[in-house]
Write an enzyme that holds these catalytic residues in place. Structure first.
Site, PDB file in Angstrom:
ATOM      1  N   HIS A   2      66.160  28.389  44.405  1.00 37.22           N
ATOM      2  CA  HIS A   2      65.815  27.071  44.928  1.00 37.22           C
ATOM      3  C   HIS A   2      67.029  26.483  45.638  1.00 37.22           C
ATOM      4  O   HIS A   2      68.171  26.917  45.416  1.00 37.22           O
ATOM      5  CB  HIS A   2      65.357  26.159  43.795  1.00 37.22           C
ATOM      6  CG  HIS A   2      63.948  26.419  43.377  1.00 37.22           C
ATOM      7  ND1 HIS A   2      63.489  26.156  42.119  1.00 37.22           N
ATOM      8  CD2 HIS A   2      62.887  26.903  44.062  1.00 37.22           C
ATOM      9  CE1 HIS A   2      62.204  26.469  42.034  1.00 37.22           C
ATOM     10  NE2 HIS A   2      61.825  26.929  43.200  1.00 37.22           N
ATOM     11  N   THR A  42      65.242  31.938  53.526  1.00 38.67           N
ATOM     12  CA  THR A  42      66.570  31.359  53.641  1.00 38.67           C
ATOM     13  C   THR A  42      67.548  32.039  52.700  1.00 38.67           C
ATOM     14  O   THR A  42      68.665  32.392  53.101  1.00 38.67           O
ATOM     15  CB  THR A  42      66.518  29.846  53.331  1.00 38.67           C
ATOM     16  OG1 THR A  42      65.515  29.241  54.158  1.00 38.67           O
ATOM     17  CG2 THR A  42      67.849  29.184  53.604  1.00 38.67           C
ATOM     18  N   GLY A  64      60.165  30.664  50.784  1.00 40.72           N
ATOM     19  CA  GLY A  64      59.286  30.462  49.633  1.00 40.72           C
ATOM     20  C   GLY A  64      58.121  29.539  49.911  1.00 40.72           C
ATOM     21  O   GLY A  64      56.958  29.913  49.711  1.00 40.72           O
ATOM     22  N   ASP A 102      57.149  33.313  48.290  1.00 42.14           N
ATOM     23  CA  ASP A 102      56.889  33.500  46.855  1.00 42.14           C
ATOM     24  C   ASP A 102      55.627  34.336  46.664  1.00 42.14           C
ATOM     25  O   ASP A 102      55.576  35.225  45.809  1.00 42.14           O
ATOM     26  CB  ASP A 102      56.714  32.155  46.143  1.00 42.14           C
ATOM     27  CG  ASP A 102      57.975  31.300  46.165  1.00 42.14           C
ATOM     28  OD1 ASP A 102      59.073  31.867  46.198  1.00 42.14           O
ATOM     29  OD2 ASP A 102      57.840  30.067  46.154  1.00 42.14           O
ATOM     30  N   ASP A 158      65.367  26.034  39.815  1.00 37.15           N
ATOM     31  CA  ASP A 158      65.920  24.705  39.549  1.00 37.15           C
ATOM     32  C   ASP A 158      64.887  23.886  38.781  1.00 37.15           C
ATOM     33  O   ASP A 158      63.978  23.310  39.382  1.00 37.15           O
ATOM     34  CB  ASP A 158      66.277  24.012  40.862  1.00 37.15           C
ATOM     35  CG  ASP A 158      66.961  22.675  40.651  1.00 37.15           C
ATOM     36  OD1 ASP A 158      67.063  22.220  39.491  1.00 37.15           O
ATOM     37  OD2 ASP A 158      67.384  22.076  41.657  1.00 37.15           O
ATOM     38  N   HIS A 168      56.392  23.489  46.545  1.00 30.80           N
ATOM     39  CA  HIS A 168      55.634  24.725  46.326  1.00 30.80           C
ATOM     40  C   HIS A 168      55.683  25.170  44.862  1.00 30.80           C
ATOM     41  O   HIS A 168      55.576  26.362  44.568  1.00 30.80           O
ATOM     42  CB  HIS A 168      56.134  25.815  47.279  1.00 30.80           C
ATOM     43  CG  HIS A 168      57.557  26.237  47.042  1.00 30.80           C
ATOM     44  ND1 HIS A 168      58.618  25.403  47.238  1.00 30.80           N
ATOM     45  CD2 HIS A 168      58.075  27.408  46.631  1.00 30.80           C
ATOM     46  CE1 HIS A 168      59.736  26.039  46.945  1.00 30.80           C
ATOM     47  NE2 HIS A 168      59.433  27.261  46.571  1.00 30.80           N
ATOM     48  N   ASP A 220      53.241  27.802  43.719  1.00 30.84           N
ATOM     49  CA  ASP A 220      53.582  29.165  44.134  1.00 30.84           C
ATOM     50  C   ASP A 220      54.638  29.767  43.218  1.00 30.84           C
ATOM     51  O   ASP A 220      54.585  30.947  42.874  1.00 30.84           O
ATOM     52  CB  ASP A 220      54.107  29.181  45.576  1.00 30.84           C
ATOM     53  CG  ASP A 220      53.078  28.709  46.586  1.00 30.84           C
ATOM     54  OD1 ASP A 220      51.872  28.830  46.306  1.00 30.84           O
ATOM     55  OD2 ASP A 220      53.489  28.211  47.641  1.00 30.84           O
ATOM     56  N   ARG A 260      54.268  33.954  36.789  1.00 33.99           N
ATOM     57  CA  ARG A 260      53.130  34.499  36.050  1.00 33.99           C
ATOM     58  C   ARG A 260      52.914  35.970  36.402  1.00 33.99           C
ATOM     59  O   ARG A 260      52.766  36.819  35.524  1.00 33.99           O
ATOM     60  CB  ARG A 260      51.872  33.686  36.367  1.00 33.99           C
ATOM     61  CG  ARG A 260      50.654  34.159  35.624  1.00 33.99           C
ATOM     62  CD  ARG A 260      49.395  33.400  36.106  1.00 33.99           C
ATOM     63  NE  ARG A 260      48.212  34.119  35.736  1.00 33.99           N
ATOM     64  CZ  ARG A 260      47.766  35.221  36.313  1.00 33.99           C
ATOM     65  NH1 ARG A 260      48.410  35.745  37.333  1.00 33.99           N
ATOM     66  NH2 ARG A 260      46.681  35.833  35.890  1.00 33.99           N
TER      67      ARG A 260
END
Length: 152
Positions: A19, A47, A66, A71, A91, A98, A101, A107
């Site tokens: 993040h 990024t 992401g 993601d 973070d 998002h 996501d 998961r």
């Protein structure tokens, strides 16, 4: 669901994600583990992947950012057995637009039982594991068997 096994090869496909408030920390971590990481195939969300390449000179397959689908790309790669482990400097103190996501990515990583580190301490443990550069058997869902049972 029943399980089967999957072999993670000695050269791992490693996802590197961070993040915004944790990107500098991940880049420093990659610099500290550069010698170990250069033996593996690295992937990163947009990024983060590009910054790691610029800052370390390591080859990183940069996916989409992401929030733009990166993601979800990683999640697909995990479920297609094309990703072996993930270092995700998440973070927890700042909500991201998002977040659904991110939750889905964590998961999927859990469902497919790949090693995941969400912080420096755990990432250091993964890098110091003898399993990092060896073949390793992990249990995964037996999706083929599941489909055969459902289609009967």
């Amino acid at each position: 669901m029943e399980t089967t096994t999957r072999t993670l090869q000695p050269s791992k496909r490693i996802a590197l994600v961070a993040h915004d408030h944790r990107k500098a920390e991940l880049i420093n971590w990659v610099k500290n583990h550069r010698t170990l990481l250069e033996k593996h195939e690295l992937y990163g969300t947009g990024t983060t992947g590009n910054l790691i390449q610029q800052e370390t000179g390591l080859a990183v397959h940069a996916l989409l950012s992401g929030p733009m689908g990166g993601d979800q790309q990683l999640g697909a790669m995990i479920s297609e057995l094309r990703m072996d482990m993930m270092i995700f400097f998440w973070d927890p103190m700042n909500a991201a637009p998002h977040d659904p996501d991110v939750k889905a990515l964590m998961r999927i990583a859990t469902v497919w039982n790949i090693p995941v580190a969400l912080n420096v301490a755990t990432a250091d443990f993964l890098m110091s594991s003898t399993a990092l550069n060896q073949s390793v058997e992990i249990n995964i869902p037996d999706y083929d068997k599941y489909l055969k049972q459902r289609l009967k």
